[in-house]
Design an enzyme around this catalytic site. Structure first.
Site, PDB file in Angstrom:
ATOM      1  N   GLY B  15      40.496  41.684  42.771  1.00 38.14           N
ATOM      2  CA  GLY B  15      40.188  40.779  41.405  1.00 38.14           C
ATOM      3  C   GLY B  15      38.727  41.118  41.131  1.00 38.14           C
ATOM      4  O   GLY B  15      37.785  41.052  42.035  1.00 38.14           O
ATOM      5  N   ASN B 110      38.176  42.106  51.324  1.00 40.26           N
ATOM      6  CA  ASN B 110      38.289  42.409  52.610  1.00 40.26           C
ATOM      7  C   ASN B 110      39.482  43.735  52.478  1.00 40.26           C
ATOM      8  O   ASN B 110      39.582  44.310  53.580  1.00 40.26           O
ATOM      9  CB  ASN B 110      38.875  41.307  53.416  1.00 40.26           C
ATOM     10  N   ASP B 140      35.963  34.173  45.896  1.00 36.81           N
ATOM     11  CA  ASP B 140      36.689  33.313  47.060  1.00 36.81           C
ATOM     12  C   ASP B 140      35.530  33.064  48.161  1.00 36.81           C
ATOM     13  O   ASP B 140      35.622  32.150  48.851  1.00 36.81           O
ATOM     14  CB  ASP B 140      37.845  33.928  47.737  1.00 36.81           C
ATOM     15  N   GLY B 183      41.226  30.121  45.290  1.00 38.60           N
ATOM     16  CA  GLY B 183      40.901  30.179  46.721  1.00 38.60           C
ATOM     17  C   GLY B 183      42.293  29.929  47.610  1.00 38.60           C
ATOM     18  O   GLY B 183      42.147  28.591  48.117  1.00 38.60           O
ATOM     19  N   GLU B 239      44.591  25.651  45.211  1.00 35.51           N
ATOM     20  CA  GLU B 239      45.881  26.260  44.706  1.00 35.51           C
ATOM     21  C   GLU B 239      46.637  26.519  45.870  1.00 35.51           C
ATOM     22  O   GLU B 239      47.810  26.523  46.165  1.00 35.51           O
ATOM     23  CB  GLU B 239      45.807  27.439  43.938  1.00 35.51           C
ATOM     24  N   TYR B 293      41.986  31.795  35.837  1.00 33.34           N
ATOM     25  CA  TYR B 293      41.454  33.147  35.659  1.00 33.34           C
ATOM     26  C   TYR B 293      39.871  33.126  34.989  1.00 33.34           C
ATOM     27  O   TYR B 293      38.995  33.753  35.117  1.00 33.34           O
ATOM     28  CB  TYR B 293      42.034  34.485  35.097  1.00 33.34           C
ATOM     29  N   LEU B 294      39.812  31.762  34.365  1.00 34.84           N
ATOM     30  CA  LEU B 294      38.512  31.516  33.824  1.00 34.84           C
ATOM     31  C   LEU B 294      37.298  31.400  34.915  1.00 34.84           C
ATOM     32  O   LEU B 294      36.230  31.878  34.498  1.00 34.84           O
ATOM     33  CB  LEU B 294      38.397  30.358  33.139  1.00 34.84           C
ATOM     34  N   ARG B 296      36.831  33.427  37.264  1.00 32.73           N
ATOM     35  CA  ARG B 296      36.158  34.828  37.617  1.00 32.73           C
ATOM     36  C   ARG B 296      35.787  35.508  36.452  1.00 32.73           C
ATOM     37  O   ARG B 296      35.137  36.718  36.563  1.00 32.73           O
ATOM     38  CB  ARG B 296      37.143  35.555  38.367  1.00 32.73           C
TER      39      ARG B 296
END
Lengths: 414, 414
Positions: B15, B110, B140, B183, B239, B293-294, B296
Site C-alpha cells: 500500500g 514486512n 500502519d 490498521g 477497522e 484510503y484518504l 494514506r
C-alpha cells in the site's frame, strides 16, 4: 443606529463548515468596539439557545482568541438542525423583544434563511422594530441568488485534495475506486472532484451528480468501459443519486443489520456500488470510501478565498446594520466581471434564499457521467491553488540492443 | 563499488503512503550523478514489473520533476500486493542476474522485506554477487526493529487533523460520532487520534485499538457513560477490532447485499456500531465515518519530519551501496536520546523486519478504551505542529439584574 444603543443577537445554524466561524468573527470584529452596540450577544445552538435563554456575551473574549476561533472549523456557538414552526417563531420574536434585540443575525443555509424570514415577517406584521439578517453558509453550495456560498470553497478544496491523492493511489495499485460525496440534492461538491484532474486520464474518470438519473446498469457499463480503456477507474458519486423512480440507489429492499435504511452518514451506497462492480464485472480490487463529515470539518484544509469571503459576508452585514439604511437582508456574493477573480457582497431579501435550493447549474453538467470543463474555470478561484502532484511518465527501458547503444552515445556527449 | 560500474534496480511495493516517493527520490538523488552506477533502473509494480521486464530508466527525468514526484503521494513506480513464492523468487533472481543487477532495493512493508530477504538468501546460497536492500514504508507503523516507519507520521497527521475538526463538528451538533481507522492488526493509527486532544473532554472520548478484545456490550456501556457525562461522544475504533473469539466485529452472520463479508475498504463496521448505538441506546444523532484510503493518500497533508525521514532512509541505503562496505540490509530509524527530537538511520538484516508485524506497544495502551499519555510525547514529533483550534468558552449571559450591574462597573473602568 446613531441615537440609541442597540442590542444585537447572533446565532449559527445547520451543518457547520470550515469557515462558519469566520462569518461570526466578521460580524463580531466589526461590532465589537462600536459604542452604538449595547449588548453583542450570541445564542447557543441557534434558535434553541434563544428559546432557552442560553446566551453569551460575544465581547467577553479577546481579539487574539477570536482570531483563533475564526480559523477553527465547526460552529463556535453550537449549531442546531431545528426548523421552528409558526408558534415557535412567534415565541422567538417574543424572546427577541424581551431582550430588546434590534438586530437578529442568523448564519446558516436555506432552512435558517426561512426561519429568519418568518421571524422578520412576523415582526413587520406586528410593527416591531427588529431587523433580521442572514449570513449564508453551506458546504453544499445549494443556496439561490448568491454566486456561491461561504463554506463551499473549503469543502471543495477537501474533495479536490482527496481526489488528487486518490488518483495516485489508484495508479499505484489499480482497480476500481468509488468515492461517495456529500450533497444529497445538489452536485456542487461532487463536481469539485474534477478540480483534481491534472492530466489526460487522471481521476475522476466518472462523475455522477444527483441532478441526473442514476442507472446501475449504465454505471456498470461506464466503469467497464473505463477499465477496458485505461486499466483502472476512479468514480465520484453523490450520496443523493436516485433511480428513474426517484428511489435512492441501493436502498430498494436493502436494509442494514438493524433494519434501518440510511444513506447519509453511512457507507451503504459506496458498499452497494462496490459490491455490484465486484460481482457483476468480476473486477477483484474494488474499494469504496464515503468522505462523510471530513468534507466539512477537516482541520487545516481551508481555502483562503473562502475564509476571506466568509469573513467579508459577516462584516458586510455588520456594516449595513451600523449604517442603518437597510431593514435587514441576506448577504450574497457577486462575482465581478474581470479577469482576476474578485467578489463583492450585496444584500437581497432574506426570503429569496429561503426554502428552495439550487441544484448544480445545468451548464456545468456534461452529457455523459461527467462535469463540463467550464466548471473548473468557475470553481478554481474559490478553492485556491492545490498541492502539486507529478508522475514519472517514463518509457519502458530494455537492456539491449538499443538501450546500450543510446547509453554509449549519451556518455560520449558528456 | 569502485572498480566496475554497477546496475541498481529499485521497486516499490504494498500500500502506498504519502511519502513513499521521498524514499525513492532519496535513493535516486544520491545515485543519479554517480559514475560508478551504470544503469539506475526502476521496476514498475515491484516484482511484477521485474518479472515482466517492465522497467524504466530512473535517470531519464530531471531534478525538478523528481522533486515534484517526491512530494506526491502514491507509488510513482506503481506498486503491487504480490508475495512471490519460492519458485517466483528464483525467477526474480534469474531476472536480476540477466540484468546484471548488483543492488536490488525494495521499498515496502514486512511482506516486501520478506520477498527481499528470500531473494537475498537465494543469491547468497548460489554465490551470486547481489546485495539486497529494504527501505521501509507503511502507514500502519507495524514494522519491527525500527522506532517508527516512514509513512506513519503523515497518516497519523491526517488522523489527528480529522479528529481536530470532527471534535468541533460534534461539539456543534452533538450526538455520537464513530470514526473507523486503518490498521487491521496494529493500533498505531487509531492511537494517533488522541493527538487531537487539546483540552479536557475533547475528542476522541473512547479509543479502541485492535490489540484489545472488543466487546459490543462494553462499547455501548462506554458510549452511554460518556454521553451521560458530557452530552456527546466521539469514538476512534480500529477497522481490525475483534471479539474474544477472534471474530471481526459485526461480521458474524452479517453479509452485504451480495453475500460478501468485507471489513476493509467498506463502511460495514462503522455502520454496524452506529446502528447498535442508535437502536440499543436510543440516541438519535449517530454518525459513522470510515476514513479509508484518504489516510494514506490525501494530497497536502504531509508531516515534514516524515517526508525528511523517508528521504533520509532512501539516501542512507544509497550511500551504503556506494561505500560498498555492507552486503545489503534494511534501513531502520533510531530515535536519539535528546530533548529535541532527532532520528538517525542504521542498517539491520532484512530478515529482521520480514514476516511478523509489531502491534502497538503495550506501554501505550491505557487500561480502559484509551491510549496512554506517553504516546502523545512519543508520536507528536513524527506528526509535526497541528492546526490550531480554539473554542468560545463563555459563561451564560443573562440580562438582569447581575449582568447589567457588571456591564456598568466595567464601563466605569474604561
Amino acid at each position: 443606529m446613531k441615537k440609541q444603543r442597540q442590542n444585537i443577537l447572533i446565532g449559527q445554524s445547520g451543518g457547520p463548515t470550515a469557515v462558519i466561524n469566520q462569518s461570526l468573527w466578521g460580524l463580531v470584529s466589526t461590532l465589537h468596539g462600536e459604542r452604538a452596540v449595547r449588548h453583542l450577544l450570541g445564542a447557543r445552538r441557534g434558535v434553541e439557545g434563544l428559546l432557552a435563554g442560553d446566551l453569551v456575551d460575544l465581547r467577553a473574549t479577546g481579539r487574539r482568541r477570536w482570531k483563533a476561533v475564526a480559523a477553527t472549523p465547526g460552529a463556535a456557538l453550537g449549531s442546531v438542525r431545528k426548523k421552528p414552526d409558526a408558534a415557535e417563531c412567534a415565541q422567538l420574536l417574543e424572546r427577541l423583544d424581551e431582550l430588546e434585540v434590534r438586530h437578529f443575525v442568523y448564519i446558516g443555509g436555506n432552512d435558517s434563511a426561512e426561519t429568519a424570514s418568518i421571524i422578520g415577517g412576523l415582526a413587520r406584521a406586528q410593527g416591531r422594530e427588529l431587523s433580521v439578517w442572514h449570513v449564508p453558509k453551506t458546504i453544499d453550495n445549494d443556496l439561490r441568488v448568491t454566486d456561491h456560498c461561504p463554506g463551499y470553497g473549503s469543502a471543495a478544496r477537501f474533495v479536490a485534495c482527496a481526489f488528487l491523492g486518490d488518483e495516485e493511489d489508484n495508479r499505484s495499485l489499480g482497480g476500481v475506486k468509488i468515492n461517495v460525496l456529500m450533497g444529497r440534492d445538489a452536485g456542487w461538491l461532487t463536481a469539485a472532484s474534477v478540480l483534481a484532474r491534472t492530466r489526460k486520464d487522471s481521476a475522476p474518470h466518472l462523475v455522477y451528480a444527483p441532478e441526473r438519473v442514476f442507472d446501475v446498469a449504465a454505471f456498470l457499463g461506464d466503469v467497464d468501459a473505463v477499465v477496458k480503456r485505461i486499466g483502472r477507474c476512479v468514480v465520484a458519486v453523490s450520496e443523493g443519486v436516485r433511480d428513474a423512480s426517484g428511489a435512492p440507489i441501493g436502498a430498494t429492499g436493502e436494509k442494514d443489520s438493524h433494519g434501518n435504511l440510511q444513506l447519509s452518514g453511512s457507507g451503504h451506497l459506496g458498499d452497494f456500488l462496490a459490491s455490484a462492480v465486484k460481482s457483476r464485472l468480476g473486477i477483484k480490487r474494488v474499494r469504496a470510501d464515503t468522505f462523510g463529515y471530513l468534507q466539512r470539518s477537516f482541520a487545516g484544509c481551508v481555502s483562503t478565498v473562502d475564509a476571506e469571503e466568509a469573513f467579508a459576508a459577516g462584516a458586510f452585514a455588520a456594516k449595513a446594520m451600523l449604517k442603518g439604511r437597510e431593514v435587514g437582508g441576506s448577504v450574497v456574493l457577486e462575482r465581478e466581471a474581470r479577469k482576476r477573480y474578485r467578489s463583492r457582497c450585496r444584500l437581497v431579501e432574506v426570503s429569496k434564499l429561503a426554502k428552495a435550493t439550487r441544484p448544480l447549474d445545468e451548464r456545468f453538467l456534461a452529457k455523459g457521467p461527467d462535469i463540463a470543463r467550464s466548471f473548473v474555470d468557475w470553481a478554481m478561484p474559490l478553492v485556491g491553488d492545490l498541492p502539486q502532484v507529478e508522475t514519472l511518465e517514463l518509457e519502458r527501458w530494455s537492456p539491449r540492443p538499443r538501450a546500450r547503444g543510446r547509453g554509449r552515445a549519451r556518455a560520449g556527449l558528456c
